[in-house]
Design a protein around this motif. Structure first.
Motif, short mmCIF file in Angstrom:
data_model
loop_
_atom_site.label_atom_id
_atom_site.label_comp_id
_atom_site.label_asym_id
_atom_site.label_seq_id
_atom_site.Cartn_x
_atom_site.Cartn_y
_atom_site.Cartn_z
N GLU A 73 0.91 -1.26 -0.05
CA GLU A 73 -0.04 0.06 0.07
C GLU A 73 0.94 1.32 0.00
O GLU A 73 1.80 1.33 0.51
CB GLU A 73 -1.06 0.06 1.28
N ILE A 74 0.52 2.22 -0.44
CA ILE A 74 1.11 3.65 -0.82
C ILE A 74 0.84 4.41 0.34
O ILE A 74 -0.19 4.30 1.10
CB ILE A 74 0.73 4.33 -1.93
N GLY A 75 2.01 5.23 0.73
CA GLY A 75 1.91 6.01 2.09
C GLY A 75 3.11 6.74 1.91
O GLY A 75 3.69 6.91 0.80
N PHE A 76 3.21 7.43 3.13
CA PHE A 76 4.30 8.44 3.46
C PHE A 76 5.12 8.24 4.49
O PHE A 76 4.61 8.18 5.76
CB PHE A 76 3.56 10.09 3.40
N ARG A 77 6.27 8.35 4.51
CA ARG A 77 7.26 8.53 5.49
C ARG A 77 7.30 10.25 5.65
O ARG A 77 7.26 10.93 4.65
CB ARG A 77 8.69 8.07 5.29
N ILE A 78 7.13 10.49 6.77
CA ILE A 78 6.90 12.14 7.15
C ILE A 78 8.22 12.67 7.78
O ILE A 78 8.38 12.27 8.89
CB ILE A 78 5.62 12.49 7.70
N LEU A 79 8.85 13.54 7.42
CA LEU A 79 9.71 14.19 8.16
C LEU A 79 9.25 15.71 8.60
O LEU A 79 8.56 16.30 7.86
CB LEU A 79 11.16 14.48 7.37
N VAL A 80 9.68 15.99 9.81
CA VAL A 80 9.21 17.45 10.09
C VAL A 80 10.49 18.35 10.75
O VAL A 80 11.38 17.82 11.17
CB VAL A 80 8.40 17.36 11.04
N GLY A 81 10.41 19.65 10.66
CA GLY A 81 11.20 20.52 11.07
C GLY A 81 12.57 20.54 10.62
O GLY A 81 13.60 21.12 11.45
N ARG A 106 13.32 15.60 11.12
CA ARG A 106 13.36 14.42 11.77
C ARG A 106 12.15 13.69 11.37
O ARG A 106 11.20 14.15 10.98
CB ARG A 106 13.26 14.59 13.50
N GLU A 107 12.17 12.29 11.53
CA GLU A 107 10.96 11.30 11.33
C GLU A 107 10.11 11.51 12.36
O GLU A 107 10.14 11.26 13.45
CB GLU A 107 11.65 10.10 11.07
N ILE A 108 8.80 12.02 11.85
CA ILE A 108 7.63 11.93 12.93
C ILE A 108 6.91 10.83 12.66
O ILE A 108 6.25 10.42 13.63
CB ILE A 108 6.77 13.42 12.65
N GLU A 109 6.78 10.33 11.30
CA GLU A 109 6.02 8.92 11.08
C GLU A 109 6.75 8.36 10.01
O GLU A 109 7.34 8.73 9.06
CB GLU A 109 4.61 9.46 10.51
N SER A 110 6.86 6.87 10.13
CA SER A 110 7.48 6.24 9.34
C SER A 110 6.58 5.52 8.06
O SER A 110 6.90 5.44 7.02
CB SER A 110 8.21 4.92 9.82
N PHE A 111 5.16 5.81 8.42
CA PHE A 111 4.34 5.34 7.37
C PHE A 111 2.95 5.76 7.71
O PHE A 111 2.24 5.23 8.74
CB PHE A 111 4.24 3.80 7.19
N ILE A 112 2.23 6.89 6.81
CA ILE A 112 1.06 7.14 7.25
C ILE A 112 0.28 6.92 6.01
O ILE A 112 0.75 7.27 4.64
CB ILE A 112 0.86 8.75 7.32
N PRO A 113 -0.70 6.03 5.59
CA PRO A 113 -1.38 5.68 4.31
C PRO A 113 -1.72 6.85 3.93
O PRO A 113 -2.36 7.87 4.19
CB PRO A 113 -2.58 4.67 4.79
N TRP A 114 -1.88 6.75 2.40
CA TRP A 114 -2.20 8.02 1.43
C TRP A 114 -3.54 8.64 1.86
O TRP A 114 -3.77 9.77 1.65
CB TRP A 114 -2.01 7.37 0.08
N GLN A 115 -4.59 7.79 2.23
CA GLN A 115 -5.87 8.37 2.58
C GLN A 115 -5.90 9.86 3.66
O GLN A 115 -6.59 10.35 3.45
CB GLN A 115 -6.71 7.26 3.21
N HIS A 116 -4.66 9.49 4.49
CA HIS A 116 -4.67 10.29 5.46
C HIS A 116 -3.66 11.55 5.50
O HIS A 116 -3.49 12.21 6.46
CB HIS A 116 -4.34 9.43 6.89
#
Lengths: 177, 560
Positions: free
Chosen positions: B196-204, B215-225
């Motif tokens: 499934e497609i999603g996003f690793r999210i860096l912030v700051g 820095r990594e805030i989430e390693s995987f957030i599904p695309w819907q969100h």
């Protein structure tokens, strides 16, 4: 009486907004009779007394959030949010939270440094009453400003005024070149 | 590429009308300078040193030929006949009179362009990989996601008066070509184990006064969100980011102050309320947008083109351009081409109206009518047949757009600096010019190999100096222009902030300083080792020793 824009119309509003002068205790504020809006701290200190009156509202300073009033949303007569500077955008989140999370459906006033170039965004975040600083605009300017409420007729994103984002509101069909 | 429907067009048209009225009121004295400032900034309009500067958005760097022609026409009509491409895939005019800007906006709207949120304390243009859709290492095409998020951020009523500007970049390839680690939010598309497609999210992350790797805030957030998650980040930032000091107002300062774990906790707390709400993306919307980014009508071609190889063998100049400026393509028989906007003697990123029109013609003839802007301030044709590369090269060479220096020392990233910008402490373009002039021997440049020199005229870091292998920062010392040098910075997957080598230098010294850094590298390098790898292996000291050895006062006296 100040001129305000309420639900898209220019009206006179008789709510009196009380502020705490320097050296004054918020809890000890003299709250006159009639329709008044008190600082959050005053409300929290004298909740029962003020809630019993039924004509007392609460205003939030820029750094105050709706969490503090969560249990009292049904007991305040009105809520107002102060914009200490027009570039201070915290009040937009305060309004959005009051409307979407805390279930506030009553009158919501933006006051302070409230400029006509922000009217569209303010109403989309849930303010139904816009109260620019006294004397800031002439009557003619305020008339013209009412039109700016509709600057963007079909915005992309969900907001208080458009609870669904554009992609859920309408059927968008690609127009590939 | 994405095309406006009636809704997109109406919003842009309504913006033009709004801004026209705001400009009218400003010129009539109804809107003070202070009140006009955020309004004009959110329309890309700065008041600069000599004239206004007008910044136009190029979402994730994509341009159609008709848009290139419009930029050329506007530069000719309202400016001095050239534009400047920036490190955030935008384009700037430098000399347009204030009062014509609404008219320029109206002209841009005719070709589905705008200047919305290209400045100000709001969500800025989304940047992405200039080789999206054609790169061999791409996992997921980032462009539909960048477009979906662009729409979410455009005229977002809650996030137009943030504590400070907010920049988001999206990458979808193995190698990060969007510098996501130095953005307020960096989005890295990936697939989880279930495909499934999603996003690793860096912030700051961010450059500027306080450079920080995100820095990594989430390693995987599904695309819907992805929208609701971004909204949660923005709301926490809007409410709790510092507003007392603009130098400490970026989200990176909030993240650092709270710590990434506490910040993540606050965002998740907020997200829990908005997750699965109306902003949750639908399959239909993703498909609608993704359809615009399907492959163009590629021809079935053999992987190799005989004529192309013949030209490489016969023509050394063409071969040298191919080596530096042509990149592999996922389709057999095609290649991607970088047109260099780093011709020595021309400010990096600048291009004339005549050149823009030629680029538009070549886009139509060779690359499905499209071009792209890179954050290194060059242009890309993503889809050129190998069999046509020699023809394109001949045309580009005649127009001064075929300098074979992509990735080489003279491919300098450079902000407009003190020649134009009122924020700058020092000029940056003359430094770039002096370095380009010093290193004019192409054989030597090729021998030095891949190296990135980034120049900023002040600590706002528009020239991304912190992530240059060699970074140059203009500083002000008692009203004089000086230049601080860092080495060891890098972009990409191993992004790093460069380290200052020591006291800053006078402008006249800069070409010598760069020469000495390069000579140190050549002396110390292992076979096939790049400059950045040598710096990482041996550290700063050998470079420092060499550069400052000749600069001690007594040595200077002795040399006289």
């Amino acid at each position: 009486m100040s001129k305000v824009i309420k639900n898209g119309r220019i009206v006179n509003d008789d709510w009196q907004i009380l502020t705490v002068a320097e050296g004054e205790e918020a809890a000890a504020l003299d709250v006159p009779a009639g329709r008044v809006i008190v600082p959050l701290a005053t409300w929290l200190a004298r909740r029962d007394e003020l809630a019993a009156r039924g004509d007392v509202g609460v205003w939030f300073a820029g750094n105050e959030g709706p969490e503090a009033l969560a249990d009292d949303i049904g007991h305040v007569a009105v809520i107002a949010v102060s914009f200490p500077k027009f570039v201070d955008g915290r009040g937009y989140s305060t309004a959005a939270l009051l409307r979407t999370r805390y279930g506030y459906t009553g009158q919501l006033i933006a006051f302070g440094e409230v400029l006509r170039d922000q009217f569209n965004y303010l109403t989309r975040c849930g303010f139904d009453t816009l109260q620019p600083r006294e004397g800031r605009y002439t009557d003619a300017q305020l008339d013209a400003a009412v039109a700016s409420l509709a600057d963007f007729t079909e915005p992309y994103q969900a907001s208080v005024l458009h609870p669904q984002p554009l992609f859920r509101r309408v059927a968008r069909v690609g127009v590939k070149a | 590429m994405y095309r406006y429907d009636a809704y997109d067009q109406k919003l842009v048209d309504e913006r033009v009308a709004q801004f026209r009225d705001q400009m009218r009121r400003h010129l009539a004295g109804e809107l003070s300078d202070d009140e006009f400032r955020p309004v004009r900034l959110q329309n890309g309009l700065y008041i600069q040193r000599h004239a206004p500067m007008f910044r136009v958005s190029i979402p994730y760097g994509h341009l159609a030929s008709r848009q290139l022609r419009k930029l050329a026409e506007l530069a000719r009509t309202y400016d001095k006949g050239y534009v400047h491409f920036t490190t955030r895939q935008n384009v700037q005019f430098n000399w347009s009179p204030l009062e014509v800007i609404p008219e320029m906006c109206a002209e841009l709207a005719k070709v589905e362009m705008h200047s919305i949120q290209t400045s100000g304390n709001c969500i800025r243009n989304f940047t992405s990989d200039p080789f999206a859709g054609v790169a061999g290492d791409e996992l997921i095409d980032p462009r539909p996601w960048a477009e979906i998020l662009r729409q979410w951020a455009t005229f977002h009523p809650e996030f137009a008066y943030l504590p400070r500007k907010f920049k988001i970049a999206v990458n979808g390839a193995k190698e990060d070509r969007a510098v996501i680690q130095v953005h307020d939010i960096g989005l890295d598309l990936k697939k989880n184990d279930a495909g499934e497609i999603g996003f690793r999210i860096l912030v700051g992350g961010g450059l500027g006064r306080t450079p920080i790797i995100g820095r990594e805030i989430e390693s995987f957030i599904p695309w819907q969100h992805i929208i609701t998650y971004c909204e949660a980040i923005l709301r926490v930032y809007n409410r709790y980011g510092r507003r007392d000091n603009s130098f400490k107002a970026r989200i990176k300062i909030l993240v650092s102050a709270l710590g990434i774990d506490e910040f993540r906790w606050q965002v998740r707390e907020e997200w829990a309320h908005v997750k699965d709400g109306p902003n949750t993306l639908t399959v239909e919307e993703v498909h609608r947008v993704a359809d615009f980014f399907e492959d163009p009508a590629y021809e079935a071609l053999p992987a190799d083109d005989v004529g192309y190889h013949h030209h490489i063998a016969e023509d050394l100049a063409f071969a040298s351009w191919v080596k530096r400026n042509v990149r592999a393509h996922k389709k057999p028989g095609y290649a991607s081409v970088v047109l260099s906007l780093k011709k020595p003697g021309v400010p990096p990123g600048d291009i004339t109206s005549e050149q823009l029109e030629l680029v538009a013609d070549w886009a139509d003839r060779f690359s499905f009518g499209e071009a792209r802007v890179t954050h290194e301030q060059n242009l890309v044709f993503a889809d050129v047949k190998k069999s046509e590369l020699h023809t394109l090269w001949q045309l580009a060479r005649k127009a001064g757009l075929a300098t074979p220096n992509i990735g080489l020392l003279t491919d300098i990233i450079c902000c407009p600096g003190g020649d134009f910008c009122s924020l700058a402490n020092a000029k940056s373009i003359p430094i770039a010019a002096a370095i380009q002039e010093r290193f004019d021997d192409l054989d030597y440049l090729h021998d030095v190999g891949d190296i990135e020199i980034n120049i900023s005229g002040c600590m706002n870091a528009c020239g991304h100096h912190h992530v240059g292998h060699i970074g140059i920062l203009g500083v002000d010392k008692n009203g004089e222009e000086w230049y601080q040098v860092t080495i060891g910075g890098s972009q990409g997957n191993n992004a790093a902030i460069g380290k200052v080598i020591g006291p800053s230098f006078a402008r006249a010294e800069m070409p010598d300083v760069i020469s000495e850094l390069i000579e140190t590298y050549i002396q110390e390098r292992h076979e096939d080792e790049l400059f950045i790898d040598t710096v990482r292996r041996i550290g700063l000291d050998p470079f420092k020793t060499r550069v400052y050895a000749d600069r001690q006062p007594h040595r200077k006296v002795a040399n006289v």
